[in-house]
Design a protein around this motif. Structure first.
Motif, short mmCIF file in Angstrom:
data_model
loop_
_atom_site.label_atom_id
_atom_site.label_comp_id
_atom_site.label_asym_id
_atom_site.label_seq_id
_atom_site.Cartn_x
_atom_site.Cartn_y
_atom_site.Cartn_z
N ALA A 81 0.52 -1.43 0.08
CA ALA A 81 -0.24 -0.24 0.01
C ALA A 81 1.22 1.61 0.28
CB ALA A 81 -1.02 -0.22 1.43
N LEU A 82 2.11 0.88 0.89
CA LEU A 82 2.60 2.69 0.93
C LEU A 82 3.05 2.37 -0.41
CD1 LEU A 82 5.02 2.41 4.37
CD2 LEU A 82 3.78 3.65 3.81
N LEU A 83 3.89 1.64 -1.42
CA LEU A 83 4.84 2.06 -2.40
C LEU A 83 3.84 2.30 -3.77
CD1 LEU A 83 6.60 -1.59 -2.14
CD2 LEU A 83 7.69 0.65 -2.10
N LEU A 84 2.38 1.70 -3.36
CA LEU A 84 1.75 2.12 -4.61
C LEU A 84 0.68 3.69 -3.86
CD1 LEU A 84 -0.83 -0.94 -4.49
CD2 LEU A 84 0.91 0.00 -6.07
N LEU A 85 1.03 4.04 -2.93
CA LEU A 85 0.91 5.54 -2.13
C LEU A 85 1.78 6.54 -3.32
CD1 LEU A 85 -1.28 4.92 0.80
CD2 LEU A 85 -2.28 5.92 -0.91
N TYR A 86 2.54 5.65 -2.76
CA TYR A 86 4.23 6.53 -3.35
C TYR A 86 3.47 6.90 -4.73
CZ TYR A 86 8.05 8.13 -5.40
OH TYR A 86 9.15 9.41 -5.44
N ARG A 87 3.56 5.92 -5.85
CA ARG A 87 3.12 6.50 -6.93
C ARG A 87 1.85 7.56 -7.44
NH1 ARG A 87 6.00 1.52 -6.37
NH2 ARG A 87 7.54 1.49 -8.79
N VAL A 144 0.77 15.24 -7.59
CA VAL A 144 1.82 16.04 -7.70
C VAL A 144 2.66 16.81 -8.52
CG1 VAL A 144 2.22 15.69 -5.21
CG2 VAL A 144 3.96 15.01 -6.58
N ARG A 145 2.73 15.82 -9.88
CA ARG A 145 3.31 16.40 -10.91
C ARG A 145 3.11 15.19 -12.34
NH1 ARG A 145 7.34 13.06 -12.12
NH2 ARG A 145 8.14 11.66 -10.62
N ARG A 146 2.83 15.51 -13.14
CA ARG A 146 2.46 15.60 -14.53
C ARG A 146 4.25 14.35 -14.83
NH1 ARG A 146 -1.16 16.78 -18.10
NH2 ARG A 146 0.34 16.36 -20.24
N PRO A 147 3.53 13.35 -15.30
CA PRO A 147 4.87 12.39 -15.62
C PRO A 147 6.06 13.57 -16.40
CG PRO A 147 3.12 11.44 -16.89
CD PRO A 147 2.70 12.82 -15.81
#
Ligand code: HEM
Length: 217
Positions: free
Chosen positions: A183-189, A195-198
């Motif tokens: 969940a943490l790893l997915l939340l980071y993404r 917060v920013r566009r790719p």
């Protein structure tokens, strides 16, 4: 650290480290240390390794950004392939040692036992990722399609955690721990996406998007 990660042959010790769980398993098998139920022991160890390597693969992108170590990308493909390798051993243990290649029984389990359905889904999703993990496949598919395909790793990891959660009978601490890590790893993404566009992708002469192994997922 940067210098260490940049060393040309650093992948060799990392590769050997990734092999350690297998070496330990073979060692135990040869020295009679697999316990009263060797098939269960092998299934559990290889299952654990599959999930751990999947999570390590997913941890590379946040780690390299948060620690400012872009060189870490060099290990992502290897870790992903080790996840597949241990998943293959896990699946093969079930097919060969647990089910003795009884196809009808296996199909019945995949359809009727939810935790097997989830595990099977997780492993099946890893196959196209392993096959297309080479630079040649990135070129063939084009960066954008390759990147989209490789987002399947999220679904595979979710299926792996669900598989584990569904199979435990009482003590849910380990699957919940893995679930929280995922969940943490997915939340980071999700956070990074919000917060920013790719980052702008470099356009090639032909106008197709280029992607290096250094980018998402
Ligand atoms: C992404 C793919 C998969 C992952 C991440 C995964 C992970 C795991 C984990 C973590 C465990 C428990 C280990 C422990 O108790 O310490 C486990 C157990 C098990 N897995 Fe998987 N697995 C996957 C795919 C599969 C597949 C494809 C099958 C078979 C079709 C399968 C069959 C089993 C069985 C039979 C057990 C033992 C169940 C029990 O003890 O009752 N798994 N797996």
């Amino acid at each position: 650290m940067k210098a260490l990660l940049g060393i040309r042959w650093i992948k060799i010790p990392v590769f050997l480290l990734c092999l350690l769980p297998l070496v330990a398993l073979v060692w135990r098998a040869l020295s009679g240390g697999l316990g009263a139920n060797p098939i269960e022991f092998i299934t559990h160890k290889t299952g654990d390794c599959t999930l751990i390597f999947l999570l390590l693969t997913l941890a590379i992108t946040p780690a390299r950004r948060l620690l400012g170590l872009p060189q870490m990308i060099r290990f992502r493909r290897m870790l992903g392939l080790f996840a597949f390798f241990y998943g293959f051993l896990h699946f093969s243990t079930w097919i060969g040692l647990d089910k003795f290649f009884a196809l009808a029984e296996m199909l019945h389990d995949v359809r009727k036992r939810p935790f097997i359905t989830a595990g099977f889904t997780g492993f099946a999703l890893m196959i196209p990722l392993a096959v297309t993990s080479t630079a040649e496949w990135i070129r063939r598919l084009g960066g954008k399609r390759w990147q989209t395909l490789h987002r399947l790793v999220y679904a595979s990891a979710i299926a792996g955690v669900v598989h584990y959660y569904w199979l435990v009978k009482s003590d849910i601490r380990k699957p919940v721990f893995y679930g929280m890590m995922l969940a943490l790893l997915l939340l980071y993404r999700i956070g990074a996406w919000l917060v920013r566009r790719p980052a702008p992708l470099r356009a090639s002469a032909s106008g197709t998007r280029q992607l290096t192994l250094a980018e998402e997922p």
